[in-house]
Design a protein around this motif. Structure first.
Motif, PDB file in Angstrom:
ATOM      1  N   ASP A 113       7.324   7.428 -12.484  1.00 21.24           N
ATOM      2  CA  ASP A 113       7.549   7.770 -11.075  1.00 21.24           C
ATOM      3  C   ASP A 113       6.248   7.956 -10.301  1.00 21.24           C
ATOM      4  OD1 ASP A 113       6.770  10.072 -12.339  1.00 21.24           O
ATOM      5  OD2 ASP A 113       8.555  11.228 -11.834  1.00 21.24           O
TER       6      ASP A 113
ATOM      7  N   ASP B  99       5.381   4.215  -5.388  1.00 18.77           N
ATOM      8  CA  ASP B  99       6.173   4.291  -4.159  1.00 18.77           C
ATOM      9  C   ASP B  99       7.003   3.012  -4.092  1.00 18.77           C
ATOM     10  OD1 ASP B  99       7.109   3.994  -1.484  1.00 18.77           O
ATOM     11  OD2 ASP B  99       5.536   5.342  -0.770  1.00 18.77           O
ATOM     12  N   GLU B 100       8.322   3.159  -4.135  1.00 20.35           N
ATOM     13  CA  GLU B 100       9.224   2.005  -4.218  1.00 20.35           C
ATOM     14  C   GLU B 100       9.061   1.052  -3.034  1.00 20.35           C
ATOM     15  OE1 GLU B 100      11.662   1.686  -6.887  1.00 20.35           O
ATOM     16  OE2 GLU B 100      10.292   3.187  -7.668  1.00 20.35           O
ATOM     17  N   GLU B 101       8.684   1.572  -1.877  1.00 17.60           N
ATOM     18  CA  GLU B 101       8.604   0.749  -0.668  1.00 17.60           C
ATOM     19  C   GLU B 101       7.310  -0.050  -0.583  1.00 17.60           C
ATOM     20  OE1 GLU B 101      11.211   0.587   1.342  1.00 17.60           O
ATOM     21  OE2 GLU B 101      12.243   2.037   0.057  1.00 17.60           O
TER      22      GLU B 101
ATOM     23  N   ASN C 175       0.239   0.185  -3.907  1.00 15.02           N
ATOM     24  CA  ASN C 175       0.350   1.338  -4.802  1.00 15.02           C
ATOM     25  C   ASN C 175      -0.977   1.619  -5.491  1.00 15.02           C
ATOM     26  OD1 ASN C 175       3.030   2.826  -5.330  1.00 15.02           O
ATOM     27  ND2 ASN C 175       3.719   0.703  -5.114  1.00 15.02           N
TER      28      ASN C 175
ATOM     29  N   ARG D 215      -3.446   3.026  -3.011  1.00 14.10           N
ATOM     30  CA  ARG D 215      -3.163   4.435  -2.699  1.00 14.10           C
ATOM     31  C   ARG D 215      -3.822   5.371  -3.719  1.00 14.10           C
ATOM     32  NH1 ARG D 215       2.742   7.185  -3.022  1.00 14.10           N
ATOM     33  NH2 ARG D 215       2.495   6.315  -5.099  1.00 14.10           N
TER      34      ARG D 215
END
Length: 553
Positions: free
Chosen positions: A414, A417-419, A425, A428
């Motif tokens: 997890d 970030d799915e979006e 990612n 980030r």
């Protein structure tokens, strides 16, 4: 528990086809026969292994074709759920027979009780013996499922299936989420199987070593290999070496046929020029010259056509040879900034007591690029300890101090970030790193070109794992302590190999909580720690014995 299986017990698929409601084809005219014995069914994520087991079990219906099972069948699915309110006897399916036995013993001799019992007068003894063989002897038949751990419920369901005395037993990833104790009991159950056909889907190499043959599901077909996992790997390596030789020969043939075609074209052109020149010198009649021209053209076309056919055949042989070469790419990434000098302090635990788990007072010093395995029973608190070390959870007592940048890859992956895309990612978690550098590194994690722009929410299981691993390992500042929680759970064998190759490139300290001893040995673990009320150091050779002693205490 062994029993006499139905003679000729086997599983046969005949021209089996299956499609999902959206039209996606999983199998198209699949045919094979699974003989008696222990079979390991392997293949990449998405190959259709679990779907095939569900088709064999009758949980799914094929679009075409048929499944024939010799004898009675039992199926242990991957996603197992049991009602927490059930008593053990109910989960085993023997509550009615126990009740009938008690009634008869108390003097109630109604016919219905004898019909319920049938020939199963020793059902309680068999149930307790089966539970004992799986390490559940202390449960008792009147306990509830809600009082059991996740691993115990898997073994309880397996006990229920074994009590049915199946001729065919299907196990789908049975060691997922099992600790070493539960895995050992399951290994013993597989070792003792003599009852007919056992088909197990697994990425657990230690379990796969125990089978009689490997069935590989690849590109919608099943290939068979004698022996367990190591024998399969040896056969595969020999196959790939031969396939490589065949491909090289096919490529050489294509080059030769291309040269011969070019030479034929030059030869035809030379002949045509010579014919025209001779006709001009001889002043041949137009009709004769035309006939000679047509003949030369036909001869040239025939020669070119022959060579073009040979070239096309060579290309087809090359394509066929290339298809036999497996492209199970490995991750190779340079991570020099993760290096930790020998002797440098990395992590210190002093009197640590996490909020959950069994650890009461943990002391530990990690120095240099150590590779540490953290093992222990389910419920010991391995995940809680790792989350405490990240600062996510506050300890009840003591302290944990990290002296280098650290990163944590959880079981649930997890960290994404799915979006966001894969590249976003990673960006980030690595602010300040240029887009070109991120893309160059992502290519080494097998995300090349447009694949790096895929949203995380659309990734397959294997892709999601690689993206989470990339976001963790490529973070800035570079992690010099990497903590992984059960990293091989739910990974197919190709993904496990990719993880192993990625960790080969990592130069920092590793702390891995896990039960997969083969994987832990492959990544070069240098220290073994058993988590209980304290953190005890052991060795690779002693880890099983230490855990067995802890189990018996």
């Amino acid at each position: 528990m062994p029993h006499s299986a139905t003679p000729g017990a086997a599983v046969t698929c005949s021209a089996l086809s299956f499609r999902w409601p959206d039209g996606t084809t999983v199998f198209d005219s699949l045919s094979f026969t699974a003989p008696r014995g222990r079979i390991g069914l392997v293949g990449g994520n998405g190959a259709g292994k679990s779907t095939l087991l569900r088709l064999l079990a009758g949980a799914l219906r094929p679009a075409e074709g048929s499944v024939t099972v010799g004898g009675n069948l039992a199926h242990l699915p991957q996603d197992l759920t049991l009602d927490t309110g059930l008593r053990v006897e109910e989960a085993l399916g023997i509550a009615d027979r126990r009740a009938a036995l008690r009634a008869v013993e108390s003097g109630d001799v109604r016919e219905e009780h004898f019909e319920t019992i049938g020939e199963d007068w020793d059902v309680e003894e068999r149930a307790l013996a089966t539970l004992g063989s799986l390490g559940l002897g202390g449960l008792g038949l009147d306990r509830t499922v809600g009082e059991m751990s996740g691993g115990e419920t898997v073994l309880l369901r397996l006990a229920a299936l074994l009590l049915e005395r199946p001729d065919v037993l299907l196990l789908d990833e049975p060691t997922n989420n099992l600790d070493l104790f539960a895995r050992r009991r399951l290994y013993e159950a597989v070792d003792s199987w003599r009852s007919g056909v056992l088909i197990v889907v697994s990425h657990d190499r230690e379990l796969l070593e125990r089978v009689d043959r490997i069935a590989e599901l690849r590109a919608g077909a099943v290939s068979w290999y004698g022996g367990g996992w190591s024998a399969y790997q040896e056969a595969l390596a020999a196959q790939q070496e031969a396939a490589g030789r065949t491909l090289r020969a096919a490529e050489a043939d294509v080059r030769r046929q291309r040269r011969e075609l070019e030479e034929a074209q030059v030869k035809v052109a030379r002949r045509q020029r010579h014919s025209r020149k001779m006709d001009a010198q001889r002043r041949a009649p137009r009709i004769v010259a035309g006939e000679r021209k047509r003949s030369a053209q036909e001869s040239g076309d025939k020669l070119r056509g022959l060579q073009e056919d040979r070239l096309q055949q060579a290309r087809e042989r090359r394509e066929e040879a290339a298809e036999a070469i497996r492209a199970d790419a490995e991750i190779r990434v340079g991570l020099p900034h993760t290096a930790v000098p020998a002797g440098r302090g990395v992590l210190s635990l002093s009197g640590l007591r996490p909020r959950f788990g069994k650890l009461r007072e943990g002391d530990l010093e990690v120095r240099g690029p150590e590779r540490i395995a953290l093992v222990g029973r389910n419920g010991a608190g391995k995940t809680t300890l790792l989350r405490t070390l990240t600062g996510e959870l506050e300890p009840l007592a003591g302290e944990a101090r990290a002296f280098v940048p650290l990163r944590f890859l959880p079981q649930r992956l997890d960290v994404l970030d799915e979006e966001l895309s894969v590249a976003a990612n990673v960006a980030r978690s690595a602010p300040g790193v240029s887009e070109n550098e991120i893309r160059a590194q992502l290519a080494r994690f097998l995300f090349r070109g447009a694949r790096a722009e895929q949203p995380a929410g659309t990734l397959s299981g294997g892709e999601r794992f690689r993206a989470a691993l990339a976001a963790t390992m490529l973070a800035a500042p570079a992690p010099q302590l990497l903590m992984l929680d059960e990293p091989t759970n739910n990974l197919d064998l190709a993904s496990v190999r990719q993880l192993t190759s990625a960790l080969d490139s990592y130069e920092g300290a590793l702390l891995i909580a896990g039960h997969d001893l083969s994987f832990l040995a492959d990544v070069g673990v240098t220290r073994w720690l058993v988590l209980g009320e304290t953190i005890e150091e052991t060795s690779a050779e002693e880890v099983r014995e230490v855990l067995e002693a802890a189990e018996g205490s």
